[in-house]
Write a protein that holds these residues in place. Sequence first.
Motif, PDB file in Angstrom:
ATOM      1  N   GLY A  15      39.108  24.398  31.513  1.00 51.73           N
ATOM      2  CA  GLY A  15      38.491  23.995  32.549  1.00 51.73           C
ATOM      3  C   GLY A  15      37.099  23.455  32.272  1.00 51.73           C
ATOM      4  O   GLY A  15      36.866  23.310  31.254  1.00 51.73           O
ATOM      5  N   ILE A  16      36.169  23.557  33.367  1.00 49.50           N
ATOM      6  CA  ILE A  16      34.932  22.986  33.097  1.00 49.50           C
ATOM      7  C   ILE A  16      34.229  23.827  32.201  1.00 49.50           C
ATOM      8  O   ILE A  16      34.289  25.019  32.446  1.00 49.50           O
ATOM      9  N   ASN A  17      33.569  23.526  31.037  1.00 47.71           N
ATOM     10  CA  ASN A  17      32.735  24.253  30.181  1.00 47.71           C
ATOM     11  C   ASN A  17      31.359  23.512  30.039  1.00 47.71           C
ATOM     12  O   ASN A  17      30.753  24.033  28.966  1.00 47.71           O
ATOM     13  N   GLY A  18      30.828  22.642  30.645  1.00 48.58           N
ATOM     14  CA  GLY A  18      29.512  22.132  30.423  1.00 48.58           C
ATOM     15  C   GLY A  18      29.369  21.138  31.581  1.00 48.58           C
ATOM     16  O   GLY A  18      30.097  20.432  32.026  1.00 48.58           O
ATOM     17  N   LEU A  19      28.167  21.535  32.255  1.00 44.85           N
ATOM     18  CA  LEU A  19      27.402  20.727  33.348  1.00 44.85           C
ATOM     19  C   LEU A  19      26.188  20.389  33.039  1.00 44.85           C
ATOM     20  O   LEU A  19      25.016  21.071  32.390  1.00 44.85           O
ATOM     21  N   LEU A  20      25.715  18.983  33.335  1.00 51.36           N
ATOM     22  CA  LEU A  20      24.504  18.409  32.915  1.00 51.36           C
ATOM     23  C   LEU A  20      24.128  17.480  33.852  1.00 51.36           C
ATOM     24  O   LEU A  20      24.458  16.237  33.985  1.00 51.36           O
ATOM     25  N   PRO A  21      23.315  17.617  35.088  1.00 47.42           N
ATOM     26  CA  PRO A  21      23.024  16.517  36.079  1.00 47.42           C
ATOM     27  C   PRO A  21      21.835  15.728  35.492  1.00 47.42           C
ATOM     28  O   PRO A  21      20.859  15.973  35.236  1.00 47.42           O
ATOM     29  N   LEU A  22      21.745  14.660  35.616  1.00 46.25           N
ATOM     30  CA  LEU A  22      21.085  13.658  34.988  1.00 46.25           C
ATOM     31  C   LEU A  22      20.639  12.415  35.944  1.00 46.25           C
ATOM     32  O   LEU A  22      21.563  12.024  36.684  1.00 46.25           O
ATOM     33  N   THR A  23      19.431  11.847  35.949  1.00 43.75           N
ATOM     34  CA  THR A  23      19.204  10.816  36.703  1.00 43.75           C
ATOM     35  C   THR A  23      18.556   9.680  35.786  1.00 43.75           C
ATOM     36  O   THR A  23      18.060   9.774  34.668  1.00 43.75           O
ATOM     37  N   HIS A  24      18.548   8.363  36.041  1.00 43.77           N
ATOM     38  CA  HIS A  24      18.246   7.216  35.297  1.00 43.77           C
ATOM     39  C   HIS A  24      16.599   7.507  34.945  1.00 43.77           C
ATOM     40  O   HIS A  24      15.796   7.813  36.022  1.00 43.77           O
ATOM     41  N   ALA A  25      16.139   7.185  33.962  1.00 37.97           N
ATOM     42  CA  ALA A  25      14.469   7.381  33.627  1.00 37.97           C
ATOM     43  C   ALA A  25      13.686   6.286  34.609  1.00 37.97           C
ATOM     44  O   ALA A  25      12.497   6.730  35.038  1.00 37.97           O
ATOM     45  N   TRP A  26      14.277   5.376  34.983  1.00 38.27           N
ATOM     46  CA  TRP A  26      13.693   4.339  35.926  1.00 38.27           C
ATOM     47  C   TRP A  26      13.341   4.949  37.188  1.00 38.27           C
ATOM     48  O   TRP A  26      12.340   5.016  37.890  1.00 38.27           O
ATOM     49  N   HIS A  27      14.473   5.770  37.757  1.00 44.81           N
ATOM     50  CA  HIS A  27      14.404   6.315  39.033  1.00 44.81           C
ATOM     51  C   HIS A  27      13.207   7.267  39.150  1.00 44.81           C
ATOM     52  O   HIS A  27      12.658   7.600  40.215  1.00 44.81           O
ATOM     53  N   VAL A  28      13.260   8.203  37.833  1.00 42.28           N
ATOM     54  CA  VAL A  28      12.305   9.244  38.308  1.00 42.28           C
ATOM     55  C   VAL A  28      10.755   9.064  37.442  1.00 42.28           C
ATOM     56  O   VAL A  28       9.816   9.586  38.297  1.00 42.28           O
ATOM     57  N   LEU A  29      10.719   8.518  36.501  1.00 43.81           N
ATOM     58  CA  LEU A  29       9.791   8.332  35.956  1.00 43.81           C
ATOM     59  C   LEU A  29       9.012   6.863  35.597  1.00 43.81           C
ATOM     60  O   LEU A  29       8.206   6.800  35.082  1.00 43.81           O
ATOM     61  N   ARG A  30       9.838   5.860  36.293  1.00 44.08           N
ATOM     62  CA  ARG A  30       9.504   4.401  35.966  1.00 44.08           C
ATOM     63  C   ARG A  30       9.418   3.941  34.730  1.00 44.08           C
ATOM     64  O   ARG A  30       8.679   3.164  34.696  1.00 44.08           O
ATOM     65  N   LEU A  31      10.413   4.367  34.009  1.00 44.14           N
ATOM     66  CA  LEU A  31      10.349   4.104  32.517  1.00 44.14           C
ATOM     67  C   LEU A  31      11.653   3.148  32.377  1.00 44.14           C
ATOM     68  O   LEU A  31      12.727   3.503  32.651  1.00 44.14           O
ATOM     69  N   PRO A  32      11.460   1.810  32.026  1.00 45.18           N
ATOM     70  CA  PRO A  32      12.534   0.807  32.013  1.00 45.18           C
ATOM     71  C   PRO A  32      13.233   0.815  30.606  1.00 45.18           C
ATOM     72  O   PRO A  32      13.472   0.014  29.920  1.00 45.18           O
ATOM     73  N   VAL A  33      14.022   1.993  30.413  1.00 45.63           N
ATOM     74  CA  VAL A  33      14.627   2.065  29.184  1.00 45.63           C
ATOM     75  C   VAL A  33      16.084   2.818  29.471  1.00 45.63           C
ATOM     76  O   VAL A  33      16.196   3.405  30.572  1.00 45.63           O
ATOM     77  N   PRO A  34      16.792   2.629  28.696  1.00 49.80           N
ATOM     78  CA  PRO A  34      18.095   3.148  28.725  1.00 49.80           C
ATOM     79  C   PRO A  34      18.016   4.624  28.377  1.00 49.80           C
ATOM     80  O   PRO A  34      18.889   4.963  27.502  1.00 49.80           O
ATOM     81  N   ALA A  35      17.517   5.530  29.249  1.00 48.42           N
ATOM     82  CA  ALA A  35      17.635   7.022  29.181  1.00 48.42           C
ATOM     83  C   ALA A  35      18.036   7.731  30.490  1.00 48.42           C
ATOM     84  O   ALA A  35      17.741   7.076  31.470  1.00 48.42           O
ATOM     85  N   LEU A  36      18.613   8.678  30.345  1.00 43.56           N
ATOM     86  CA  LEU A  36      18.872   9.509  31.604  1.00 43.56           C
ATOM     87  C   LEU A  36      18.186  10.935  31.162  1.00 43.56           C
ATOM     88  O   LEU A  36      17.792  11.476  30.305  1.00 43.56           O
ATOM     89  N   VAL A  37      17.268  11.346  32.532  1.00 39.27           N
ATOM     90  CA  VAL A  37      16.636  12.514  32.278  1.00 39.27           C
ATOM     91  C   VAL A  37      17.079  13.483  33.187  1.00 39.27           C
ATOM     92  O   VAL A  37      17.549  13.292  34.253  1.00 39.27           O
ATOM     93  N   LEU A  38      16.862  14.882  32.871  1.00 41.90           N
ATOM     94  CA  LEU A  38      16.760  16.210  33.874  1.00 41.90           C
ATOM     95  C   LEU A  38      15.386  16.285  34.202  1.00 41.90           C
ATOM     96  O   LEU A  38      14.846  17.244  33.296  1.00 41.90           O
ATOM     97  N   ALA A  39      15.057  15.642  35.072  1.00 33.95           N
ATOM     98  CA  ALA A  39      13.476  15.948  35.206  1.00 33.95           C
ATOM     99  C   ALA A  39      13.136  15.519  36.925  1.00 33.95           C
ATOM    100  O   ALA A  39      12.634  14.593  37.398  1.00 33.95           O
ATOM    101  N   GLN A  40      13.621  16.636  37.757  1.00 33.63           N
ATOM    102  CA  GLN A  40      13.650  16.427  39.121  1.00 33.63           C
ATOM    103  C   GLN A  40      12.519  17.493  39.683  1.00 33.63           C
ATOM    104  O   GLN A  40      12.015  18.541  39.052  1.00 33.63           O
ATOM    105  N   PRO A  41      12.187  17.316  40.807  1.00 37.61           N
ATOM    106  CA  PRO A  41      11.101  18.396  41.378  1.00 37.61           C
ATOM    107  C   PRO A  41      11.928  19.556  41.533  1.00 37.61           C
ATOM    108  O   PRO A  41      13.107  19.843  41.908  1.00 37.61           O
TER     109      PRO A  41
END
Length: 392
Positions: A78-104
């Motif tokens: 079954g599930i053995n790994g979980l990682l929630p991510l958001t595009h860096a543009w949405h969170v940090l306003r960085l226009p690069v192809p990156a995903l980040v775990l950086a939420q309030p």
Amino acid sequence: MHSVVDFEAIADLKVDGRSRAHGMTMRPAEVDPEAWHSLADTALEANGFLSPGHFLSLTLNTRQARLSRMLVSRGPLGINGLLPLTHAWHVLRLPVPALVLAQPYLPLGTPLLGTSDPVRAAGNLIDAANETGAALIGLGAMTQDGLVAQAFTAALSERGLKPFIRNAHERAGLSAEGDAETYLRGGMGSKKLKELRRLRHRLEDMGPVEFRVARSSAAVQAAIARFLALEASGWKGRRGTAFANDANDAAYISGASRALASRSQIEICELLVNDAVIASGLVLRSGRSAFFFKTAYDETFERYSPGVQLTVDLTRHLFDDPAIDRADSVAIADHPMIDHVWRERIAVCDFFIPTRKGPAVNLCIAAFDARYRARALAKSLITTTRTRRKPN
């Protein structure tokens, strides 16, 4: 225009020509809740902030978390790994192809990995991110030398890659082994403890003093309401950063507390004088770990050190709890209060995971490094301005 990451992509990891395990992306609400709970309860490293009770309340009530997608690794069981991510543009306003775990309200960025073959699970998550178009994963405030970091480093090595470490620092932690009084004397010293006892006696002159822990759903809901009012009455309320200053933030913490309490994953500790709360702290629980998330105190009692009194009582409480082995303060480095109470140090860092080789990775890292430099400069300017404003 910011780069595009295709969150709808699904990556199947092929091993020796056979699909033994795979990674995929989905919305957090689409993850099977019982499988998520099971992974969170038994994860290689506990992270109470990525439990479904906490994280789903974030996604419902805060814009940044609402845009998250979950990278999911599945193994034979079954599930053995979980990682929630958001595009860096949405969170940090960085226009690069990156995903980040950086939420309030996520002071710990360590992903959830199962204990069975965590390296493969980490690799599944890396490959799933790569299939979305992301060249880099950024995990803020992740434990630097823990088993999860080791699993991701090993998975990267298999792909001819290495992680990037930034913003490495230490914060206070607690190892709840031995005797609480011996531990407190070793950290705070007998003189400081004696002074706290003197202040406690002054509080007792005003009426009965009680340390109380809310655990049941009803008790937690009543205690969170008191916490919100107490926090809003102090400096956070005046600065506009208290939960109650924002309706969405208040809804998030109320909803999270309700969900966590239903599974005994939160305690709200209170210090009371004459049945009035003068200090309160939110403590999340996951596996055999506790996380000292938020505190608030009545500033009219400031001379009696209510925050320190609460922390000392909490320390004794954690030592007495056979279900808890360790606690994370989730505090800033060199915290002026808890660093003198909790002696252990937890190494954390911003942990960057390249998903592939190529110039896109270098572009992403350069953008993050520029952001670090800009923030450091802004902090320096603010400090200088405040220093100049101080009267001679």
